[in-house]
Design a protein around this motif. Sequence first.
Motif, PDB file in Angstrom:
ATOM      1  N   ASN A  85      16.970 130.095  42.198  1.00 14.55           N
ATOM      2  CA  ASN A  85      17.268 131.490  42.840  1.00 14.55           C
ATOM      3  C   ASN A  85      18.472 131.876  42.956  1.00 14.55           C
ATOM      4  O   ASN A  85      19.071 132.826  43.159  1.00 14.55           O
ATOM      5  N   GLY A  86      19.633 130.645  42.481  1.00 12.70           N
ATOM      6  CA  GLY A  86      20.990 131.028  42.819  1.00 12.70           C
ATOM      7  C   GLY A  86      21.363 131.027  44.249  1.00 12.70           C
ATOM      8  O   GLY A  86      22.322 131.412  44.568  1.00 12.70           O
ATOM      9  N   THR A  87      20.602 130.775  45.189  1.00 11.43           N
ATOM     10  CA  THR A  87      20.981 130.621  46.700  1.00 11.43           C
ATOM     11  C   THR A  87      20.367 129.552  47.191  1.00 11.43           C
ATOM     12  O   THR A  87      19.679 128.569  46.518  1.00 11.43           O
ATOM     13  N   VAL A  88      20.532 129.139  48.297  1.00  7.29           N
ATOM     14  CA  VAL A  88      20.085 127.850  49.234  1.00  7.29           C
ATOM     15  C   VAL A  88      19.015 128.385  50.005  1.00  7.29           C
ATOM     16  O   VAL A  88      18.514 127.504  51.157  1.00  7.29           O
ATOM     17  N   ILE A  89      18.457 129.577  50.040  1.00  8.04           N
ATOM     18  CA  ILE A  89      17.384 130.034  50.997  1.00  8.04           C
ATOM     19  C   ILE A  89      16.093 130.065  50.161  1.00  8.04           C
ATOM     20  O   ILE A  89      15.987 130.567  49.017  1.00  8.04           O
ATOM     21  N   TRP A  90      15.121 129.629  51.094  1.00  6.85           N
ATOM     22  CA  TRP A  90      13.854 129.550  50.349  1.00  6.85           C
ATOM     23  C   TRP A  90      13.060 130.933  50.388  1.00  6.85           C
ATOM     24  O   TRP A  90      13.524 131.700  51.373  1.00  6.85           O
ATOM     25  N   THR A  91      12.531 131.377  49.357  1.00  6.31           N
ATOM     26  CA  THR A  91      12.109 132.879  49.325  1.00  6.31           C
ATOM     27  C   THR A  91      10.568 132.873  48.735  1.00  6.31           C
ATOM     28  O   THR A  91      10.312 132.006  47.694  1.00  6.31           O
ATOM     29  N   PHE A  92       9.452 133.331  49.441  1.00  3.04           N
ATOM     30  CA  PHE A  92       7.962 133.302  48.837  1.00  3.04           C
ATOM     31  C   PHE A  92       7.773 134.705  48.326  1.00  3.04           C
ATOM     32  O   PHE A  92       8.249 135.755  49.120  1.00  3.04           O
TER      33      PHE A  92
END
Length: 94
Positions: A85-92
């Motif tokens: 994702n290029g981020t440290v946040i979960w996304t669904f």
Amino acid sequence: MQLAANPATRGRTRSAAPAADGMAVAAFVLGLVGLLVMNILLGPIAIGLAATALRRGTARRGRALLGLALGIADLVALAVLITVNGTVIWTFGG
């Protein structure tokens, strides 16, 4: 007459055993929770607590090893999130 020491407690003091057992349980719980939230913080803490509990001779060796494995899994999940994702946040979803 001298009583034989309990083999489970040999090599550790009475005050260190409950503290090490508590660290093993805390490492397991933090590693488990870290898979879902704040893995960047909880993963290293779980690894540190598990290593300390193992070094102090905990009676809950399996729980400490699970905490160590889960702490490592937290950091692996973080690396995967950053890579995908290029981020440290979960996304669904989208």
